[in-house]
Motif scaffolding. Structure first.
Motif, PDB file in Angstrom:
ATOM      1  N   ARG A  83      11.617  -1.102 -13.932  1.00  0.00           N
ATOM      2  CA  ARG A  83      10.404  -0.468 -13.487  1.00  0.00           C
ATOM      3  C   ARG A  83       9.401  -1.458 -12.607  1.00  0.00           C
ATOM      4  N   LEU A  84       9.570  -2.699 -12.775  1.00  0.00           N
ATOM      5  CA  LEU A  84       8.872  -3.583 -11.971  1.00  0.00           C
ATOM      6  C   LEU A  84       9.296  -3.495 -10.434  1.00  0.00           C
ATOM      7  N   ALA A  85      10.746  -3.509 -10.552  1.00  0.00           N
ATOM      8  CA  ALA A  85      11.218  -3.131  -9.108  1.00  0.00           C
ATOM      9  C   ALA A  85      10.682  -1.780  -8.292  1.00  0.00           C
ATOM     10  N   GLN A  86      10.238  -1.189  -8.783  1.00  0.00           N
ATOM     11  CA  GLN A  86       9.591   0.288  -8.558  1.00  0.00           C
ATOM     12  C   GLN A  86       8.381  -0.183  -7.972  1.00  0.00           C
ATOM     13  N   ILE A  87       7.697  -1.235  -8.531  1.00  0.00           N
ATOM     14  CA  ILE A  87       6.298  -1.668  -7.747  1.00  0.00           C
ATOM     15  C   ILE A  87       6.703  -2.725  -6.794  1.00  0.00           C
ATOM     16  N   PHE A  88       7.469  -3.755  -7.040  1.00  0.00           N
ATOM     17  CA  PHE A  88       7.828  -5.021  -6.178  1.00  0.00           C
ATOM     18  C   PHE A  88       9.295  -5.244  -6.043  1.00  0.00           C
ATOM     19  N   PRO A  89       9.788  -4.341  -4.941  1.00  0.00           N
ATOM     20  CA  PRO A  89      11.443  -4.371  -5.050  1.00  0.00           C
ATOM     21  C   PRO A  89      11.817  -5.941  -4.556  1.00  0.00           C
ATOM     22  N   GLY A  90      12.809  -6.286  -5.310  1.00  0.00           N
ATOM     23  CA  GLY A  90      13.330  -7.578  -4.992  1.00  0.00           C
ATOM     24  C   GLY A  90      12.881  -8.774  -5.399  1.00  0.00           C
ATOM     25  N   ILE A  91      11.620  -8.779  -6.184  1.00  0.00           N
ATOM     26  CA  ILE A  91      10.852  -9.870  -6.722  1.00  0.00           C
ATOM     27  C   ILE A  91      11.168 -10.030  -8.257  1.00  0.00           C
ATOM     28  N   ALA A  92      11.454 -11.242  -8.601  1.00  0.00           N
ATOM     29  CA  ALA A  92      11.498 -11.834  -9.842  1.00  0.00           C
ATOM     30  C   ALA A  92      10.218 -12.157 -10.465  1.00  0.00           C
ATOM     31  N   PRO A  93       9.672 -11.641 -11.502  1.00  0.00           N
ATOM     32  CA  PRO A  93       8.497 -11.836 -12.011  1.00  0.00           C
ATOM     33  C   PRO A  93       8.219 -13.270 -12.589  1.00  0.00           C
ATOM     34  N   LEU A  94       7.110 -13.819 -12.235  1.00  0.00           N
ATOM     35  CA  LEU A  94       6.707 -15.112 -12.403  1.00  0.00           C
ATOM     36  C   LEU A  94       5.771 -14.866 -13.712  1.00  0.00           C
ATOM     37  N   ASP A  95       6.127 -15.359 -14.756  1.00  0.00           N
ATOM     38  CA  ASP A  95       5.499 -15.397 -16.194  1.00  0.00           C
ATOM     39  C   ASP A  95       4.590 -16.688 -16.397  1.00  0.00           C
ATOM     40  N   LEU A  96       3.421 -16.664 -16.101  1.00  0.00           N
ATOM     41  CA  LEU A  96       2.696 -17.694 -16.366  1.00  0.00           C
ATOM     42  C   LEU A  96       1.863 -17.718 -17.960  1.00  0.00           C
TER      43      LEU A  96
END
Length: 400
Positions: free
Chosen positions: A384-397
């Protein structure tokens, strides 16, 4: 319920670690996210001051904010050698002390055009310098987030004069006009005619006329750039007046919002602890404090993310201002924020760490940062994150 039945239900439920879908936390439905866009690229090195850097003070003889403890207008000490602009002492510093405010330096996009319009548009669409395969960049990333959360009771609104790019797309999002921005005053045509008449029929007549023409053209060009940088965003002063109304809307009706504020393109005379930039930072700080107050009990589940299209040059220019740069500082504020800290990847502020020997580098990419935040706020999985930002790995701060 019998113990055996509980175990059976647990066995049939997908686990967060290996399941194809990660379910949102029960509290996610009540989360309130407001994104604030500072249009015009504010000077992040005046907001979050690298007070431990001698290079900062060498680079800014006129506009540096004094080191903490050096006087009434000194920066306010935070953590890790950073300090806060004194204009925010009464408005935002209390949130930092309550651990409800964090700053993310060296944040931004990989777009290095340094064009206000191009970078603002790129950020709102949620794309980088190179478009990822499969990305639908006709829609804004908050619209795609709203679509991903559709059916879960999410109500979105843009507190702008028209629906901004960040909220355009398949999901229908209303805009609530705050009244538009006010224009800066300047000399009228009558004033210029009066000045010209003083020198008519003298040796300076031609020079004054030519000077007025050149100054008028330069002023119009600079004001046109600043107006383009601001778009239709409200001023910081206008936002200060309207923040409580936005807070009530968000508390009662909406849980995903956006507002933009202009006036941050400080090429000339930006000031230091006092002056033009200080006044606008103070207004924005008071606006955010008023917003928090208007939220009431809903503030406990509120998050505010303050961004800008890029930062500004680290060294001051010849007009005691700063020019278009690269990396900037994001603010993350809210009742559910894990604050009281400076978050994200960082480097020592020195000449050899500047990007192209002029700007802050971008070490915390904005899409990865937002993806990590969305994952925590809404329990979104990678698909579902890929539907918002394709190809981006989340950065969990761990901001919330």
């Amino acid at each position: 319920m019998h113990r055996r039945r509980i175990l059976q239900l647990m066995a049939s439920a997908p686990l967060a670690f290996g399941a194809s879908r990660l379910y949102a936390a029960p509290a996610a439905a009540g989360n309130k996210l407001l994104v604030v866009f500072m249009r015009g690229a504010y000077d992040a090195a005046s907001l979050l001051v690298p007070a431990s850097s001698d290079f900062y003070y060498e680079s800014r003889p006129s506009i540096a904010i004094a080191r903490p403890g050096s006087g009434a207008d000194a920066a306010l000490p935070l953590a890790d050698g950073w300090a806060l602009h004194p204009a925010l002492a009464d408005s935002l510093m209390p949130f930092y002390q309550k651990r409800q405010l964090a700053f993310v330096p060296f944040a931004g996009t990989d777009d290095i055009s340094r064009s206000h319009f191009e970078t603002q548009n790129s950020i709102e669409l949620g794309q980088g310098a190179a478009r990822a395969k499969g990305g639908d960049f006709r829609s804004g990333f908050l619209n795609r987030l709203a679509a991903t959360l559709a059916g879960g009771g999410t109500q979105s609104a843009a507190f702008t004069s028209e629906v901004p790019q960040i909220f355009r797309g398949d999901e229908r999002v209303p805009n609530i006009d705050l009244g538009g921005a006010s224009r800066k005053s300047r000399l009228s045509d009558e004033d210029n005619r009066a000045i010209a008449s003083m020198y008519r029929h003298t040796d300076l007549d031609a020079s004054v006329a030519e000077g007025q023409r050149i100054m008028g053209a330069a002023r119009e060009e600079l004001e046109a750039e600043m107006q383009a940088a601001n778009g239709n965003a409200v001023s910081a002063g206008k936002l200060e007046q309207e923040a409580r109304r936005i807070g009530r809307f968000m508390s009662d009706r909406y849980n995903l919002g956006f507002v933009d504020v202009g006036g941050w393109d400080t090429h000339v005379g930006q000031g230091a602890a006092t002056g033009m930039l200080a006044n606008r930072l103070g207004q924005l700080g008071r606006a955010l404090a008023a917003y928090a107050n208007a939220m009431g009990p809903a503030w406990k589940q509120a998050t505010v993310v303050v961004i800008s299209e890029f930062g500004r040059t680290f060294r001051e220019n010849g007009n005691k201002g700063t020019d278009h740069g690269h990396g900037t500082v994001y603010w993350v504020l809210g009742g559910n924020v894990q604050g009281g800290r400076i978050a994200g990847r960082q480097v020592k502020v020195a000449q050899n760490t500047l990007f192209q020997d002029r700007d802050y580098p971008v070490l915390n990419e904005y899409r990865a940062l937002f993806a990590g935040l969305f994952s925590r706020l809404y329990g979104l999985d990678k698909a579902r994150l890929a539907q918002i930002f394709p190809g981006i790995a989340p950065l969990d701060l761990k901001l919330v």
